[in-house]
Scaffold this motif. Structure first.
Motif, PDB file in Angstrom:
ATOM      1  N   ILE A  83     -16.427  30.773  16.824  1.00 10.72           N
ATOM      2  CA  ILE A  83     -17.120  32.058  16.671  1.00 10.72           C
ATOM      3  C   ILE A  83     -16.406  32.901  15.622  1.00 10.72           C
ATOM      4  N   ALA A  84     -15.082  32.927  15.694  1.00 12.09           N
ATOM      5  CA  ALA A  84     -14.286  33.754  14.791  1.00 12.09           C
ATOM      6  C   ALA A  84     -14.443  33.333  13.336  1.00 12.09           C
ATOM      7  N   GLN A  85     -14.743  32.076  13.085  1.00 11.90           N
ATOM      8  CA  GLN A  85     -14.958  31.631  11.709  1.00 11.90           C
ATOM      9  C   GLN A  85     -16.190  32.281  11.083  1.00 11.90           C
ATOM     10  N   LEU A  86     -17.049  32.854  11.915  1.00  8.25           N
ATOM     11  CA  LEU A  86     -18.263  33.514  11.438  1.00  8.25           C
ATOM     12  C   LEU A  86     -18.035  35.002  11.197  1.00  8.25           C
ATOM     13  N   ILE A  87     -16.779  35.432  11.203  1.00  5.70           N
ATOM     14  CA  ILE A  87     -16.446  36.850  11.089  1.00  5.70           C
ATOM     15  C   ILE A  87     -15.627  37.110   9.827  1.00  5.70           C
ATOM     16  N   ILE A  88     -16.023  38.148   9.080  1.00 11.90           N
ATOM     17  CA  ILE A  88     -15.259  38.635   7.928  1.00 11.90           C
ATOM     18  C   ILE A  88     -14.810  40.055   8.247  1.00 11.90           C
ATOM     19  N   VAL A  89     -13.507  40.305   8.162  1.00 14.89           N
ATOM     20  CA  VAL A  89     -12.969  41.630   8.466  1.00 14.89           C
ATOM     21  C   VAL A  89     -12.551  42.324   7.184  1.00 14.89           C
ATOM     22  N   GLU A  90     -12.531  43.649   7.217  1.00 13.71           N
ATOM     23  CA  GLU A  90     -12.175  44.420   6.029  1.00 13.71           C
ATOM     24  C   GLU A  90     -10.666  44.496   5.843  1.00 13.71           C
ATOM     25  N   ALA A  91     -10.254  44.690   4.598  1.00 13.92           N
ATOM     26  CA  ALA A  91      -8.840  44.878   4.271  1.00 13.92           C
ATOM     27  C   ALA A  91      -8.735  45.746   3.027  1.00 13.92           C
ATOM     28  N   PHE A  92      -7.717  46.585   3.005  1.00 18.41           N
ATOM     29  CA  PHE A  92      -7.386  47.399   1.839  1.00 18.41           C
ATOM     30  C   PHE A  92      -5.965  47.047   1.424  1.00 18.41           C
ATOM     31  N   SER A  93      -5.680  47.198   0.149  1.00 17.66           N
ATOM     32  CA  SER A  93      -4.302  46.940  -0.295  1.00 17.66           C
ATOM     33  C   SER A  93      -3.579  48.231  -0.633  1.00 17.66           C
ATOM     34  N   ASP A  94      -4.137  49.368  -0.181  1.00 17.80           N
ATOM     35  CA  ASP A  94      -3.497  50.653  -0.482  1.00 17.80           C
ATOM     36  C   ASP A  94      -3.274  51.510   0.764  1.00 17.80           C
ATOM     37  N   LYS A  95      -3.183  50.853   1.946  1.00 16.50           N
ATOM     38  CA  LYS A  95      -3.067  51.635   3.179  1.00 16.50           C
ATOM     39  C   LYS A  95      -1.745  51.458   3.921  1.00 16.50           C
ATOM     40  N   GLY A 354     -30.209  35.054  13.739  1.00 17.38           N
ATOM     41  CA  GLY A 354     -30.141  33.962  12.770  1.00 17.38           C
ATOM     42  C   GLY A 354     -29.131  34.129  11.656  1.00 17.38           C
ATOM     43  N   ASN A 355     -28.391  35.245  11.633  1.00 13.86           N
ATOM     44  CA  ASN A 355     -27.351  35.415  10.619  1.00 13.86           C
ATOM     45  C   ASN A 355     -26.245  34.382  10.795  1.00 13.86           C
ATOM     46  N   ASP A 356     -25.643  33.988   9.696  1.00  4.99           N
ATOM     47  CA  ASP A 356     -24.524  33.050   9.744  1.00  4.99           C
ATOM     48  C   ASP A 356     -23.185  33.749   9.848  1.00  4.99           C
ATOM     49  N   VAL A 357     -23.038  34.869   9.149  1.00  9.98           N
ATOM     50  CA  VAL A 357     -21.728  35.510   9.021  1.00  9.98           C
ATOM     51  C   VAL A 357     -21.852  36.999   9.317  1.00  9.98           C
ATOM     52  N   LEU A 358     -20.929  37.490  10.158  1.00 17.98           N
ATOM     53  CA  LEU A 358     -20.851  38.901  10.511  1.00 17.98           C
ATOM     54  C   LEU A 358     -19.803  39.552   9.626  1.00 17.98           C
ATOM     55  N   GLU A 359     -20.187  40.635   8.954  1.00 20.01           N
ATOM     56  CA  GLU A 359     -19.280  41.251   7.980  1.00 20.01           C
ATOM     57  C   GLU A 359     -18.855  42.641   8.422  1.00 20.01           C
TER      58      GLU A 359
END
Length: 612
Positions: A83-95, A354-359
């Motif tokens: 399930i987790a492979q279907l998840i994209i999490v946000e990231a910042f490089s300035d926090k 029916g979505n493949d990836v949760l963003e």
């Protein structure tokens, strides 16, 4: 697969009560203590390892997701990790370190599939990418909303034109070249998926969220330019993602803040909004992002975003349009989905649809638990999750993540700013310039000893690139004034300008990005109006084409030039055009008002004067 409607959702004690308990009790995804799960990995030894031959396209790779690498990685994943492979999490490089530790926790604890990077710097992002990849059980696919290149998010990187500016360019080969450059920059930064192009047709001038992000209002132009951008990226080995399905161009509501309602049915959508998506699908677009919009004529479920609609995602996109690529949700943190559906329930419904990836989720643990409860209740099957997980792994292998290498830090900034990118930006800026007025052939200006020329930058704090370039071409006097100028300041400037025969006025918005509202004070707006009717003004707008409506009588200016953005090359090109060094070739990609319509533009096929 069973349909999943609000009425049935609230009548199923088997899994709704645990889900509601999760949604009420679980805290933010970076701080929730995960419930105990049996973590089972399987050893897998294929009988024969067949060498991987990379398919020519991402679609072919997804159609056959069986490979030694995909199967062997898949067999090491627990059901929860799939399930987790279907998840994209946000990231910042300035926090800072605390934020980075939260992202790392999601990678190490939940084994999420990917990251979408936002603001920061290229070196900082590359270091974080290497750090996150080293900690991940499965190589992460790295994505970005980079509609105008990585410079849209990162400092020290190339910022390409907005899609509206590209919409004015006749030569789609330049847009393909830009797409190729964006792909090269992505690969250099260790990234794989670009949530671009915007394939929305912007035919609503009050649209608060698409507007200048669209190539324009004509379905054929939007399609051709979307295809050029997509091909440039995918030929370069990056997955392009068309958005925002089924079309976000005709709304005056921002789905970041509320749920837009689209009143149209299939006949209208087929003839307009869906047209670019159909062609992109036919030509092999790797991904499609589904928007958070309520479309009652396609799914009458109350307040249901299209992202969570099975008739729209599976029925329309998958079955009717026969889409075989990856389907991504728009950000699941947006009010267009969270206003009516809490974290957890929203993600479960999105996968059921029916979505493949949760963003970009509010809470990873809530999402995983809700999906597990949906599987227990029979609304999803583990087999369907497994199939989508294998598709994600197949995409990762096509992207080269089966042979992952860390991002090289040496010369990174230099590599992200090559001469070819600069020349591409220059060519695009010159090709986009759109000449809307040229009364009595004011343009080209031919400097004469007795011709007094002033340049005025409205919305600037110092002399601008446009003014410096004009100074190279003629003897000029420079002035600048704030967008927030008061009546005394504007009156003082008008008095100084009386002695000049020609006034070249550059209009700027609040940032390098185009704006829906330039934020001019009443006095500054009146200043532009007074200059426009002075019979000696050539006005250049370095912002959103729709912003012309913010200036009364601007159509009365002797010359009016649309440059779309204040990039250096756009400013230099505008000055050069006014003095006859380069031709006007752009066409207006949208209808602004009754004076300026789609397709307008005074075009010349050669420079007015011999250029240097």
């Amino acid at each position: 697969m069973k349909s999943f409607h609000p009425s049935s959702y609230f009548s199923l004690p088997k899994w709704v009560l645990p889900l509601l308990a999760v949604c009420l009790c679980a805290c933010d995804g970076t701080n929730v203590q995960q419930q105990a799960h049996a973590h089972v990995t399987e050893e897998y030894h294929p009988k024969e390892r067949i060498p991987y031959e990379r398919p020519a396209t991402i679609i072919k790779a997804l159609e056959d997701s069986s490979s030694f690498w995909v199967d062997s990685v898949f067999k090491t994943l627990s059901p929860e990790e799939r399930i987790a492979q279907l998840i994209i999490v946000e990231a910042f490089s300035d926090k800072g370190p605390a934020y980075e530790a939260d992202v790392m926790r999601l990678i190490e604890k939940y084994k999420v599939g990917g990251i979408i990077f936002f603001q920061g710097g290229p070196v900082r992002q590359a270091k974080l990418t290497n750090k996150y990849q080293a900690a991940s059980k499965v190589p992460l696919w790295i994505s970005m909303d980079a509609e105008t290149g990585v410079g849209m998010r990162l400092d020290s990187a190339v910022h390409y034109p907005s899609q509206q500016m590209l919409g004015a360019v006749a030569d789609n080969g330049l847009i393909y070249q830009m797409g190729s450059e964006v792909a090269r920059e992505f690969k250099r930064l260790g990234m794989h998926v670009n949530f671009a192009p915007v394939a929305d047709i912007n035919n609503n001038l009050r649209n608060p969220i698409i507007s200048y992000r669209s190539f324009g209002e004509d379905r054929l132009d939007v399609t051709a330019k979307s295809l050029a951008y997509m091909r440039g990226m995918q030929d370069g080995g990056i997955i392009a993602v068309a958005k925002h399905f089924p079309g976000h161009g005709d709304t005056d509501v921002d789905s970041h803040h509320d749920l837009p309602v689209i009143p149209y049915g299939r006949h209208r959508l087929d003839s307009l909004e869906l047209y670019p998506f159909k062609e992109l699908i036919e030509q092999g677009i790797g991904g499609v992002m589904v928007a958070h919009m309520h479309i009652p004529k396609l799914d009458s479920s109350r307040n249901l975003p299209s992202t969570l609609s099975e008739p729209i995602v599976t029925g329309l996109l998958k079955n009717q349009l026969n889409y075989k690529g990856l389907i991504f949700t728009d950000a699941m943190v947006m009010k267009g989905v969270t206003k009516y559906f809490p974290p957890g329930e929203a993600e479960a419904r999105a996968l059921i649809a029916g979505n493949d990836v949760l963003e970009r989720l509010n809470s990873v643990p809530k999402a995983i638990r809700a999906v597990q409860e949906a599987i227990k209740a029979g609304y999803l099957t583990q087999q369907e999750i497994d199939r989508r997980c294998k598709r994600v792994l197949a995409a990762k292998q096509w992207l080269g993540l089966d042979k992952y290498k860390p991002v090289a830090l040496q010369n990174l900034v230099e590599n992200l700013n090559p001469a070819l990118a600069d020349s591409t930006n220059k060519a695009l800026a010159e090709a986009a310039l759109t000449l809307l007025n040229n009364t009595k052939r004011m343009v080209p200006l031919r400097p004469q000893k007795r011709l007094a020329i002033a340049t005025v930058s409205v919305g600037a704090k110092r002399v601008t690139a446009f003014q410096r370039e004009a100074k190279q071409l003629a003897h000029t006097s420079e002035f600048y004034i704030s967008r927030k100028a008061n009546a005394k300041e504007t009156a003082r400037l008008l008095k100084k300008l009386r002695k000049y025969d020609v006034v070249l006025i550059a209009l700027y918005g609040p940032s390098i990005r185009p704006s829906n509202n330039l934020g001019y004070s009443p006095a500054a707006t009146k200043l532009v109006q007074q200059l426009a009717v002075s019979n000696k003004a050539a006005i250049v707008l370095f912002d959103n084409a729709y912003a012309l409506n913010q200036f009364p009588d601007i159509q009365k200016s002797r010359a009016l030039l649309l440059a779309y953005q204040p990039h250096y090359h756009a400013q230099a090109a505008a000055a050069r055009l006014l003095f006859g060094q380069i031709p006007a070739r752009g066409i207006l990609p949208v209808t602004v008002n009754r004076f300026y319509a789609y397709g307008d533009g005074i075009n010349q096929d050669k420079p007015f004067l011999a250029g240097p």
